[in-house]
Design an enzyme around this catalytic site. Structure first.
Site, short mmCIF file in Angstrom:
data_model
loop_
_atom_site.label_atom_id
_atom_site.label_comp_id
_atom_site.label_asym_id
_atom_site.label_seq_id
_atom_site.Cartn_x
_atom_site.Cartn_y
_atom_site.Cartn_z
N TRP A 43 87.00 36.77 19.25
CA TRP A 43 85.86 35.96 18.83
C TRP A 43 86.21 34.90 17.80
O TRP A 43 85.33 34.27 17.24
CB TRP A 43 84.77 36.88 18.27
CG TRP A 43 84.40 37.97 19.22
CD1 TRP A 43 83.46 37.91 20.22
CD2 TRP A 43 84.99 39.28 19.31
NE1 TRP A 43 83.43 39.09 20.91
CE2 TRP A 43 84.35 39.96 20.38
CE3 TRP A 43 85.97 39.96 18.59
CZ2 TRP A 43 84.67 41.27 20.74
CZ3 TRP A 43 86.30 41.25 18.94
CH2 TRP A 43 85.65 41.89 20.01
N ASP A 44 87.49 34.68 17.52
CA ASP A 44 87.91 33.74 16.49
C ASP A 44 87.36 34.14 15.12
O ASP A 44 86.94 33.30 14.33
CB ASP A 44 87.46 32.32 16.85
CG ASP A 44 88.10 31.26 15.95
OD1 ASP A 44 89.14 31.55 15.34
OD2 ASP A 44 87.55 30.15 15.85
N MET A 45 87.34 35.45 14.86
CA MET A 45 86.85 35.94 13.58
C MET A 45 88.00 36.10 12.58
O MET A 45 88.13 37.12 11.90
CB MET A 45 86.12 37.28 13.77
CG MET A 45 84.83 37.16 14.54
SD MET A 45 83.63 36.15 13.65
CE MET A 45 82.30 36.06 14.85
#
Length: 771
Positions: free
Chosen positions: A451-453
């Site tokens: 999630w590109d976290m």
């Protein structure tokens, strides 16, 4: 004639609501729109036939909608308005003589008047209430009067990106207080002359936090000019142009800060006794004489380090430092940003420590090869595409530890084939030995991140007093998903509990998800969205958002990306981003700006991806992921009118008691003044990107929001005390200092942000109390 036109309008409204309602219900959404659409069609027919029962039916529509809206949303004006606004306006029109001309039968105005009055009463009450607000106060006790601020920085100066190596964004200055902050006035304005041009990449932004040493401020600009400015007058002292070239493959064109160092081995006043280090977007690190901006030739090769040395895939525009390096323990520690989701052939995320005087490589820590920290010899390359540090680290020299916020391996939304080391270090806070680069501990904030976290912000170091009186050297790590990790910075063990919670499954074929994800007990993670949370200016765009919401895959936080299209909430813009939080080490409290903006993420099979000349990588829109089985289309979840589909507020200010790990207050922040064609100062609570700064005077300062203001808040209550209109977007972190006559200045850079669409500019703005 008026009756005919009105009946036609009701008929068209009924068609739109009814047709959209059928589609929504077929996806599992609310049946209200079918019912009200049918009611509109019947009312249109009755009105066309001049029957007074049309008004009775319309009164039922008003009352029924009011009851449904309150049942769905409570007494929240911003959510009630779109549901009932058009319906009430039509009701008011139906009460005019023109709309009722020729209608036969008993007078039916009374029920419609009562329905309108009921709606207005509910609207009036809801305007006085804010069910999303958390009111409270932080403790004002000085828990540790002589708290550890990090290192020996004079009270009136700002030597590091976060003021000290601890990254607290806290100043011990107390001249400006809640009682006098409203008297702040402009002291000076400086313009750099560096503005976004027509050939610049979309995300050309001005995010610098100035440094203040002696009587001088040091800044950089989006195109990497280094500039020295007089701290009293704002007049330019010198500037240095690194002569970078534009590159269409560069995802960002920005500079968040420079680094400063005083060399004790060189006598004061001699060349390069004090130095400013400038990171550039063409992957260089340049040492400049802080006195005059001349290059210091004794550093590295003629004053310049080439950061592409030993890099795999050293393509222009794919790797560079957007954030200020950290100088600690005689070393300058450099990370870098890589282009997200361009390709599987990306440079390494290696973190390197160079001798601050000579530029010689002391150690390198590559998360793809974490045990080998001795300098890599010529001809060898670091691990390609390993998790990187695009933000800034913090350090505790007494413990000899460096604290690194790590990102994810790109492509961010695809996890197949990741190595064991990537799975261990991706999206983590990692502690390294400051002298050797050896791993000391790692705390992962997301498992198998799809999630590109990535951990986006500099960890803030603070000593926390526990209930039993013991003092724990702690670290506060803000994350995109809203969790605040409060860890013992010696060991990485939680001070505030962290637990594993079940997470959604069902990744695309060949990939997998983690069955559980870590969750901190101190969190600004929002409640999961439902159809009732969809929003719009009118009921029509709200209905469109509800239909799209029902068509997306969404199972709460950590819903995997999908070919169908998934809703990612919190989105990869982050609840917190690079601006991080500010902590008061004396009162042991925190001030932050949680932001809420849902994103969509849709995987595109490789055989359906358009050729390169029809779409190229960027952080929003089509991300090509060359070499991977899927590209991804992602961006904010917006309505047909271009506003967020989820109901506001989208941005808050918040205060946290770090001793108890509890949220004391949370208030809407910012207006839609610069978001709409009409400059309406409506305090909806808007998104933002940037960071806060707090002072010992009990005042917090923050720009960041997408309306162009610098604001001051009471740290204790979060109440807004003052604001100043900025000439451009204030997406940078403010700082403060004093000058020789004792005055305290507050400075913010106003230059706008390409991704959030705020007004570009080149302003450095200083404020002070009247003399």
């Amino acid at each position: 004639m008026a009756v005919t036109i009105t009946s036609l309008i009701l008929f068209l409204i009924g068609l739109v609501l009814g047709g959209g309602g059928i589609r929504l219900a077929s996806l599992g959404g609310s049946w209200y729109y079918i019912i009200v659409g049918l009611a509109f069609l019947i009312a249109a027919w009755l009105l066309y036939r001049r029957r007074s029962t049309a008004l009775w039916l319309y009164a039922a529509i008003v009352i029924g909608t009011l009851a449904w809206a309150v049942w769905e949303t409570g007494f929240d004006w911003w959510e009630l308005g779109p549901r009932g606004g058009i319906i009430v306006l039509v009701a008011l029109w139906l009460l005019t003589p023109w709309a009722r001309r020729g209608i036969t039968g008993p007078d039916a105005r009374a029920p419609l008047i009562l329905a309108v009055l009921a709606s207005l009463a509910v609207a009036g009450y809801s305007m006085t209430a804010d069910p999303k607000d958390i009111a409270g106060e932080l403790d004002t006790d000085k828990v540790i009067p002589n708290a550890n601020l990090g290192n020996d920085v004079p009270a009136g100066e700002w030597h590091y990106y976060g003021r000290t190596q601890f990254g607290q964004r806290y100043s011990p200055l107390d001249q400006i207080t809640p009682d006098n902050v409203a008297k702040l006035q402009p002291a000076w304005t400086y313009r750099t002359g560096d503005v976004k041009g027509p050939d610049d990449v979309g995300e050309t932004t001005y995010q610098v936090t100035p440094l203040k040493i002696g009587d001088t401020l040091y800044i950089c600009t989006p195109h990497n000019f280094a500039i020295a400015v007089d701290a009293v007058s704002g007049k330019e002292k010198w500037r240095y142009d690194p002569k970078i070239k534009l590159d269409k493959d560069r995802q960002h064109q920005t500079c968040r800060g420079v680094s400063y160092y005083a060399d004790a081995a060189i006598a004061a006043g001699q060349p390069c006794a004090t130095r400013v280090y400038l990171p550039t977007s063409d992957a260089r690190l340049i040492a400049l004489d802080a006195a005059n901006g001349q290059v210091c030739p004794a550093f590295a090769e003629g004053g310049t380090l080439n950061l592409l040395t030993n890099m795999p895939y050293p393509k222009s525009g794919y790797y560079y430092s957007t954030s200020a390096p950290l100088i600690s323990g005689g070393k300058i520690i450099v990370g870098g940003a890589v282009n997200d989701n361009y390709s599987t052939q990306e440079p390494s995320g290696v973190i390197r420590a160079y001798d601050v005087n000579t530029g010689a490589l002391v150690w390198n820590w590559d998360s793809g090869n974490p045990d080998q920290t001795t300098p890599l010899p010529a001809g060898k390359t670091y691990t390609a595409n390993s998790p990187n540090m695009w933000s800034t680290p913090s350090a505790d020299e007494k413990l000899g530890l460096l604290y690194v916020p790590l990102g994810n391996q790109t492509p961010d939304q695809l996890g197949a084939g990741r190595s064991d080391n990537v799975e261990k270090f991706s999206s983590s806070i990692t502690a390294l030995d400051l002298n050797t680069g050896q791993l000391r501990w790692v705390r992962q904030t997301v498992h198998h991140d799809l999630w590109d976290m990535d951990v986006p912000a500099q960890p803030s170091l603070i000593d926390i007093t526990k209930a039993d009186g013991t003092v724990v050297p702690a670290l506060v790590g803000p994350t995109k998903q809203g969790d605040l990790y409060v860890l013992d910075r010696r060991t990485g063990e939680p001070v505030v509990a962290v637990k594993e919670v079940p997470a959604p499954g069902g990744a695309v074929e060949g990939d997998h998800t983690s069955p559980t994800q870590p969750a901190s007990d101190l969190s600004f993670n929002p409640k999961p969205l439902t159809g009732a949370d969809m929003w719009g200016i009118t009921m029509f765009d709200q209905l469109a958002c509800r239909i799209e919401f029902q068509g997306l895959r969404y199972e709460g936080r950590y819903t995997p990306p999908s070919v169908q299209g998934s809703l990612i909430y919190p989105g990869n813009f982050g609840t917190f981003n690079w601006g991080g939080v500010a902590v008061d080490p004396v009162r042991q409290v925190l001030f932050g700006m949680p932001t809420y903006l849902a994103f969509k993420s849709q995987l595109i099979p490789r055989d359906q991806v358009p050729p390169p000349d029809e779409g190229r990588g960027s952080e929003q829109g089509l991300n090509r992921n060359e070499g991977a089985p899927y590209a991804v289309v992602m961006g904010p979840f917006l309505s047909p009118l271009g506003i967020p589909c989820q109901a506001p507020p989208w941005g808050y200010v918040a205060g946290v008691d770090l001793r108890t790990g509890t949220i004391a207050y949370k208030h809407r922040n910012g207006t839609v003044y610069d978001m709409t064609p009409l400059p309406l100062p409506l305090k909806v609570g808007v998104p933002g990107i940037g960071g806060p700064m707090i002072t010992a005077g009990g005042v917090a300062f923050l720009g960041a929001a997408v309306d162009d203001y610098l604001r001051a808040y009471d740290l204790t209550s979060g109440r807004q005390l003052w604001r100043a209109r900025l000439p451009a977007g204030g997406q940078s972190t403010p700082m403060t200092y004093t000058v020789s006559d004792g005055r305290q200045f507050v400075v913010i850079v106003a230059g706008g942000h390409g991704s959030v669409g705020t007004k570009p500019g080149d302003y450095v703005m200083a404020y002070a109390l009247p003399k």
